[in-house]
Design an enzyme around this catalytic site. Sequence first.
Site, short mmCIF file in Angstrom:
data_model
loop_
_atom_site.label_atom_id
_atom_site.label_comp_id
_atom_site.label_asym_id
_atom_site.label_seq_id
_atom_site.Cartn_x
_atom_site.Cartn_y
_atom_site.Cartn_z
N GLU A 50 -20.04 15.34 -0.25
CA GLU A 50 -18.18 14.66 0.44
C GLU A 50 -18.22 14.02 -0.55
OE1 GLU A 50 -18.50 13.91 4.40
OE2 GLU A 50 -18.34 15.91 4.91
N GLU B 76 -21.17 22.34 6.73
CA GLU B 76 -21.98 21.54 8.01
C GLU B 76 -21.26 21.85 9.38
OE1 GLU B 76 -21.68 17.57 7.20
OE2 GLU B 76 -22.92 17.20 5.21
#
Length: 671
Positions: free
Chosen positions: A151, A308
Amino acid sequence: MIESEKVKKILYGGDYNPEQWPEETWEEDMRLLKLAHIDVVTLNVFSWAALQPDEETYCFDQLDKIVDMVTRHGMKICLATATGAHPAWMARKHPDILRTDFNGMKRKFGCRHNSCPNSPTYHKYAKALAAKLAERYQSYDNIVAWHISNEFGGECYCENCEKAFRRWLQEKYKTIDAVNQAWDTAFWGHTFYDFEDIVAPNMLSEHFDYNSTTFQGISLDYKRFNSESILNCYRLEYDTIHAITPDIPITTNLMGTYQPLDYQMWAKYMDFISWDNYPSNEAPFEETAMRHDLMRGLKQGKPFALMEQTPSVTNWLPYNALKRPGVMRLWSYQAVAHGADTVMFFQMKRSIGACEKYHGAVIDHAGHEHTRVFREITELGAELDKMGALTLGARTDAKVAIVFDWDNWWATDYSAGPSVSLHYCDEIFNYYKALNDLNISADLISVEDDLSCYSLVIAPVLYMVKPGYDEKIREFVKEGGRFVTTFFSGYVDDHDLVTVGGYPGKLRDILGIWVEEEDALPEETKNSFTYGGVTYPAVLICDLLHTEGAEVLCSYEKDFYAGMPALTCNTFGKGKAYYVATRSNAAFYSTFIRELCAQAGIEPVLDTPECVEVTKRSNANGTFLFLLNHDAESHEIILPQGGRDILKDTEYQAGDALALAAKDVAVIHTK
Ligand code: GLA
Ligand code: ZN
């Protein structure tokens, strides 16, 4: 990981951090994960400290064991490069690796995603680690993807970044005069004499809060620079790894509508898109759908990886409500319905300490398989096993495109005026939701994408028209396309400098109008207009415009501009260009978009109640109709085509009724 020889099904798994647990517990993890039909694990996401305890020492013993163990158990690996958080020694010895935040505060060691993107230390050690990992694990043919860092995001305003920003500007503008012109620095006597005069725009300089800047030009360039700086960190690792393992695809996990990074630029350097989906329980399902479609659009419709999602609960929302029974499955299939070829979770096992110990996981603190969440995961795993490779690679055939542009997002956020309630993604969503509710697929495309494959192109708040983009739209409409844009469009060029001569600047001739004034309505104020016999509210912004050839479809009904156009349509070449001069409500967007689609011959995939979402994907195996019941009630759906529900193994003929229970899913395969 997707579209690869090694992958024969929708991969099912996610982040696994056994290094946080004693080794004796690992085999039991394997038993549980296999019981749940998990077949891929993302390893090594935050292990830099363990892998490199000092400048010279690298230590792979533990990772070797983990990789060997999951390999022995027949699992695929998505191998992360561990650079998402730097080791403490690095921060102590090389403070250039620490970020300086928006307030000008130099950070100390802590948190994660914490490295300055222009730090020479970070570049050196991240590259070195990526090389070591690629060399060490290159022969494992169960590695289906590299997962660079984690991320990527945030910003840095340190001195290294400031210096790099000056170099970036020098390259872009060549002369300081060109910079002055681009940022209109004659305003408030900001003229720069030398590149050395330029400082990073934050709370110490041009800003009075995050989105409020005195000079949009400089802040906009800093956004671009920051996004590219972080991208360069990704690319440094990408190039290093790619040179060693050219056949293993490389990705990094994106975050959907994440403002600071221009993912459309990032996508060019990613082998496939992957992203992390964490909607709150209250989020409209159409919003999640929009994010999936944005991610699918990054690579022109190629399937993406759902990297995710939580199996049950997050820990970072104010209220971390459980995903209700069936919802994890429903949202997993929603991802697949919109183009995902994997279903993955954060995470495989809950930690016992730190800030994510109450985040959902496949293996809960209870440590066994007798939980609701584990049962639901296992059932979905079995279904995905059964589906095998059938849906892999399937594409969505959309005839509608919505233009989504990060520069426009940034520029709209930075704009001083017209309204604090104007938010770029909200305006995109108004149109997206109307299409989604009608079960009409849309691609979310960049301004670089081709328009010729679409019949309808919608560009809400196309505030910034980049050089040449008006020409692209002009061609599209001339050739028969239908184009829709809204208030606050066509104002500025790519430097946020206004195109004079009347808004919407370069789009005027296409739309056949010019906008004289723009009224921003306070929240409780409403105007109205009547369309198709129904009166709709006009809120947020009301443009006061004049036609120059366009036909007036509706007019304002109140205030001193009652009678002025609120919605216009211009016939231009073989096509039509619509201008929606105000914001309205969902009922209006639905009616308006339904009509435009009907005129353009764009059919809904299927008519269903609003809470039943339908999409269609096709590949060489046939077409797949995904029916997703987001409602708490069951619904009966009349099928437009015959086929087999591949989840329940039931055959249907065209015209048959399919009973879809609350939160249930059907995937109808037609050969
Ligand atoms: C992100 C991160 C994970 C984890 C989850 C928790 O997506 O990538 O490491 O922190 O959030 O929701
Ligand atoms: Zn920095």
